[in-house]
Write an enzyme that holds these catalytic residues in place. Structure first.
Site, PDB file in Angstrom:
ATOM      1  N   THR A  51       0.839  -1.106   0.046  1.00  0.00           N
ATOM      2  CA  THR A  51      -0.211   0.082  -0.087  1.00  0.00           C
ATOM      3  C   THR A  51       0.803   1.263   0.031  1.00  0.00           C
ATOM      4  O   THR A  51       2.150   0.994   0.331  1.00  0.00           O
ATOM      5  CB  THR A  51      -1.056  -0.032   1.243  1.00  0.00           C
ATOM      6  OG1 THR A  51      -1.842   1.103   1.303  1.00  0.00           O
ATOM      7  CG2 THR A  51      -0.216   0.069   2.563  1.00  0.00           C
ATOM      8  N   ARG A  52       0.255   2.308  -0.395  1.00  0.00           N
ATOM      9  CA  ARG A  52       0.873   3.948  -0.246  1.00  0.00           C
ATOM     10  C   ARG A  52      -0.070   4.718   0.347  1.00  0.00           C
ATOM     11  O   ARG A  52       0.126   5.869   0.123  1.00  0.00           O
ATOM     12  CB  ARG A  52       1.692   4.216  -1.660  1.00  0.00           C
ATOM     13  CG  ARG A  52       0.473   4.253  -2.637  1.00  0.00           C
ATOM     14  CD  ARG A  52       1.221   4.607  -4.141  1.00  0.00           C
ATOM     15  NE  ARG A  52       0.443   4.878  -4.960  1.00  0.00           N
ATOM     16  CZ  ARG A  52      -0.306   5.716  -5.457  1.00  0.00           C
ATOM     17  NH1 ARG A  52      -0.015   6.826  -4.872  1.00  0.00           N
ATOM     18  NH2 ARG A  52      -1.321   5.828  -6.346  1.00  0.00           N
ATOM     19  N   HIS A  56      -8.508   2.484   4.315  1.00  0.00           N
ATOM     20  CA  HIS A  56      -9.794   2.516   4.361  1.00  0.00           C
ATOM     21  C   HIS A  56     -10.473   1.019   4.613  1.00  0.00           C
ATOM     22  O   HIS A  56      -9.625   0.028   4.682  1.00  0.00           O
ATOM     23  CB  HIS A  56     -10.446   3.293   3.032  1.00  0.00           C
ATOM     24  CG  HIS A  56     -10.093   2.577   1.857  1.00  0.00           C
ATOM     25  ND1 HIS A  56     -10.450   1.132   1.515  1.00  0.00           N
ATOM     26  CD2 HIS A  56      -9.707   3.124   0.867  1.00  0.00           C
ATOM     27  CE1 HIS A  56     -10.020   0.949   0.232  1.00  0.00           C
ATOM     28  NE2 HIS A  56      -9.404   2.080  -0.076  1.00  0.00           N
ATOM     29  N   HIS A  59      -9.591  -1.685   2.153  1.00  0.00           N
ATOM     30  CA  HIS A  59      -8.116  -2.391   2.259  1.00  0.00           C
ATOM     31  C   HIS A  59      -8.561  -3.410   3.531  1.00  0.00           C
ATOM     32  O   HIS A  59      -8.136  -4.316   3.263  1.00  0.00           O
ATOM     33  CB  HIS A  59      -7.432  -1.418   2.596  1.00  0.00           C
ATOM     34  CG  HIS A  59      -6.862  -0.523   1.869  1.00  0.00           C
ATOM     35  ND1 HIS A  59      -6.772   0.760   1.890  1.00  0.00           N
ATOM     36  CD2 HIS A  59      -6.787  -0.533   0.467  1.00  0.00           C
ATOM     37  CE1 HIS A  59      -6.227   1.479   0.939  1.00  0.00           C
ATOM     38  NE2 HIS A  59      -6.368   0.626   0.107  1.00  0.00           N
ATOM     39  N   ARG A 145      -7.287  -4.131  -8.042  1.00  0.00           N
ATOM     40  CA  ARG A 145      -7.573  -3.186  -9.095  1.00  0.00           C
ATOM     41  C   ARG A 145      -6.551  -2.258  -9.482  1.00  0.00           C
ATOM     42  O   ARG A 145      -6.273  -1.320  -8.564  1.00  0.00           O
ATOM     43  CB  ARG A 145      -8.998  -2.569  -9.093  1.00  0.00           C
ATOM     44  CG  ARG A 145      -9.608  -2.004 -10.106  1.00  0.00           C
ATOM     45  CD  ARG A 145     -10.926  -1.346  -9.870  1.00  0.00           C
ATOM     46  NE  ARG A 145     -11.600  -0.873 -11.040  1.00  0.00           N
ATOM     47  CZ  ARG A 145     -11.511   0.466 -11.473  1.00  0.00           C
ATOM     48  NH1 ARG A 145     -10.594   1.242 -10.857  1.00  0.00           N
ATOM     49  NH2 ARG A 145     -12.228   0.992 -12.452  1.00  0.00           N
ATOM     50  N   GLY A 261       1.818  20.780  32.524  1.00  0.00           N
ATOM     51  CA  GLY A 261       1.689  21.817  33.384  1.00  0.00           C
ATOM     52  C   GLY A 261       0.065  22.100  33.629  1.00  0.00           C
ATOM     53  O   GLY A 261      -0.685  21.283  32.951  1.00  0.00           O
ATOM     54  N   LEU A 262      -0.322  22.663  34.707  1.00  0.00           N
ATOM     55  CA  LEU A 262      -1.551  22.808  35.179  1.00  0.00           C
ATOM     56  C   LEU A 262      -2.558  23.423  33.919  1.00  0.00           C
ATOM     57  O   LEU A 262      -1.779  24.203  32.950  1.00  0.00           O
ATOM     58  CB  LEU A 262      -1.734  23.659  36.482  1.00  0.00           C
ATOM     59  CG  LEU A 262      -1.138  23.014  37.712  1.00  0.00           C
ATOM     60  CD1 LEU A 262      -1.288  24.041  38.875  1.00  0.00           C
ATOM     61  CD2 LEU A 262      -2.209  21.760  38.014  1.00  0.00           C
ATOM     62  N   GLY A 266      -0.317  27.934  30.734  1.00  0.00           N
ATOM     63  CA  GLY A 266       0.275  28.813  29.527  1.00  0.00           C
ATOM     64  C   GLY A 266       0.918  27.655  28.353  1.00  0.00           C
ATOM     65  O   GLY A 266       1.538  28.158  27.512  1.00  0.00           O
ATOM     66  N   LYS A 267       0.480  26.453  28.603  1.00  0.00           N
ATOM     67  CA  LYS A 267       1.075  25.497  27.713  1.00  0.00           C
ATOM     68  C   LYS A 267       0.913  25.639  26.186  1.00  0.00           C
ATOM     69  O   LYS A 267       1.599  25.596  25.585  1.00  0.00           O
ATOM     70  CB  LYS A 267       0.674  24.048  28.117  1.00  0.00           C
ATOM     71  CG  LYS A 267       0.795  23.412  29.386  1.00  0.00           C
ATOM     72  CD  LYS A 267       0.433  22.131  29.888  1.00  0.00           C
ATOM     73  CE  LYS A 267      -0.975  21.988  29.553  1.00  0.00           C
ATOM     74  NZ  LYS A 267      -1.753  22.856  30.494  1.00  0.00           N
TER      75      LYS A 267
END
Length: 424
Positions: A51-52, A56, A59, A145, A261-262, A266-267
């Protein structure tokens, strides 16, 4: 391409230029190794699937049909140069890992890679691919196919028909020539088109173009097209499709910036700022944020200790695969437990823990949504910092004091760390 070549090609003794396995080493097997794995698992008959693309449901149907006829399945995506808007290698592998883990019988599937770019040579390339899989120890090979086709250049079943010109002992591997897979809207199940007796309007085909549109628009397609876990992983991604940056970027070293962080420390804001700066530098990047992942990859999970561990496990798995292939992953998750963060560290090379350190009272003051207040009233259970603990990092690579430093200073500190360690 072929049309740009001259009239003659020069042949000669074959030499091996590169035998390294730096690309996806966990899945990069030599043929001698796959033969040993097959033997240890007791597989006498093995089907290879090439496959490439991301998988789905069509397959999956083909692969499980093959498993009904043989002992094991060797899924081997082609890894290498791709066209613009193809899915990137790391996302193809990640989606298959998710699928195999959740929907396939245990110890019946091996995921490997084939470091070989596509030639789109149709029938002759199908023979080439079959011979390669014979060398890996497979006894059967699926040819569907338009195998290795491009546009409408080859007849749709030419790659299957070419094998009729060979005797069984000439090829040394049996070919599964499966018909097209459709979803029968009348019976509500997947079928080979030849097995569906209903009207044409009830035979729903699979379309890669339509699937890309669903992903681009973040619209969940019907489950008969793709498993929701695979779609969610792909659709929440910033960079799942090949672009010019990906094609031209030769940097091999990836990393994972893990912001912890909490809530309201600011993450996300800092991580977004770092992402924008690195994006301008032309790096291969992926951005994983707690809220977005919760809506997609981990939508089935709650906030119990067990579910939080599973959430981080899924993100760690994605981060590991992406960073291994030279992608810089910028992840922002509360990830309150030391044990889980350490497990991620053990799995991921160039793991950088970034602790956004802010006192609880500062985080509560920043909380415009009032989540902390609801947690204190007992309206929200398992809330980190209130009814659930946060175990602060003891020796993070980077510690940001977000209540004492500006956003720009925090971002700059992270960028400087990456520069000093030659990661950007």
């Amino acid at each position: 391409g072929v049309y740009s070549m001259g009239d003659y090609l020069v042949g000669g003794e074959i030499g091996l230029f590169d035998n390294s396995r730096t690309i996806f080493p966990e899945h990069n097997f030599f043929p001698a190794e796959t033969r040993i794995i097959f033997e240890k698992r007791g597989w006498k008959t093995i089907t290879a699937f090439q496959t490439r693309n991301i998988p789905h449901q069509g397959h999956e149907f083909l692969q499980k049909k093959a498993l009904e006829q043989t002992d094991g399945l060797f899924i081997q995506p082609v890894i290498g140069e791709k066209k613009l808007a193809d899915f990137k290698d790391e996302y193809i592998l990640t989606s298959y890992e998710i699928l195999i883990d959740k929907y396939y019988p245990k110890q019946k599937v091996l995921l490997g890679i084939l470091p070989l770019k596509m030639r789109y040579a149709g029938p002759r390339e199908a023979v080439f691919h079959a011979l390669i899989r014979k060398n890996f120890g497979c006894t059967h090979f699926i040819v569907g196919r338009d195998h290795a086709g491009v546009g409408g250049y080859y007849p749709p079943f030419a790659a299957q028909e070419i094998f009729d010109t060979f005797k069984k002992d000439e090829i040394g591997i049996e070919i599964f020539k499966y018909p097209e897979v459709i979803f029968c809207n009348e019976e509500k199940k997947h079928l080979f088109i030849t097995d569906c007796p209903h009207k044409e309007e009830n035979k729903l085909s699979f379309s890669g173009t339509k699937l890309r549109e669903h992903i681009k628009n973040n619209e969940l397609p019907p489950e008969y097209i793709i498993r929701p876990e695979v779609f969610n992983m792909i659709s929440q991604s910033h960079n799942s499709l090949v672009d010019d940056v990906y094609k031209n970027n030769t940097k091999k070293q990836g990393f994972v910036l893990w912001f912890t962080g909490l809530s309201q420390s600011g993450k996300t804001t800092i991580a977004d700022g770092v992402f924008k700066i690195l994006e301008k530098k032309g790096l291969k990047l992926e951005r994983l944020d707690g809220d977005i992942v919760r809506e997609s990859l981990s939508s089935d999970l709650g906030f119990t200790h067990k579910d939080r561990q599973e959430n981080i496990k899924r993100v760690a798995f994605m981060s590991k695969l992406l960073s291994r292939n030279g992608v810089g992953v910028i992840a922002s998750f509360i990830s309150p437990y030391k044990e889980m963060r350490e497990k991620v560290r053990q799995q991921v090379a160039n793991f950088i823990e970034v602790y956004t350190n802010a006192p609880l009272e500062v985080c509560e003051a920043r909380d415009t949504k009032g989540l902390y207040a609801k947690a204190r009233k007992g309206e929200i259970q398992n809330f980190t910092g209130i009814s659930d603990p946060y175990e602060a990092p003891e020796n993070p690579e980077i510690e940001l004091f977000t209540n004492r430093e500006t956003l720009e200073e925090n971002i700059d500190e992270v960028i400087k760390y990456l520069e000093q360690n030659n990661l950007v």
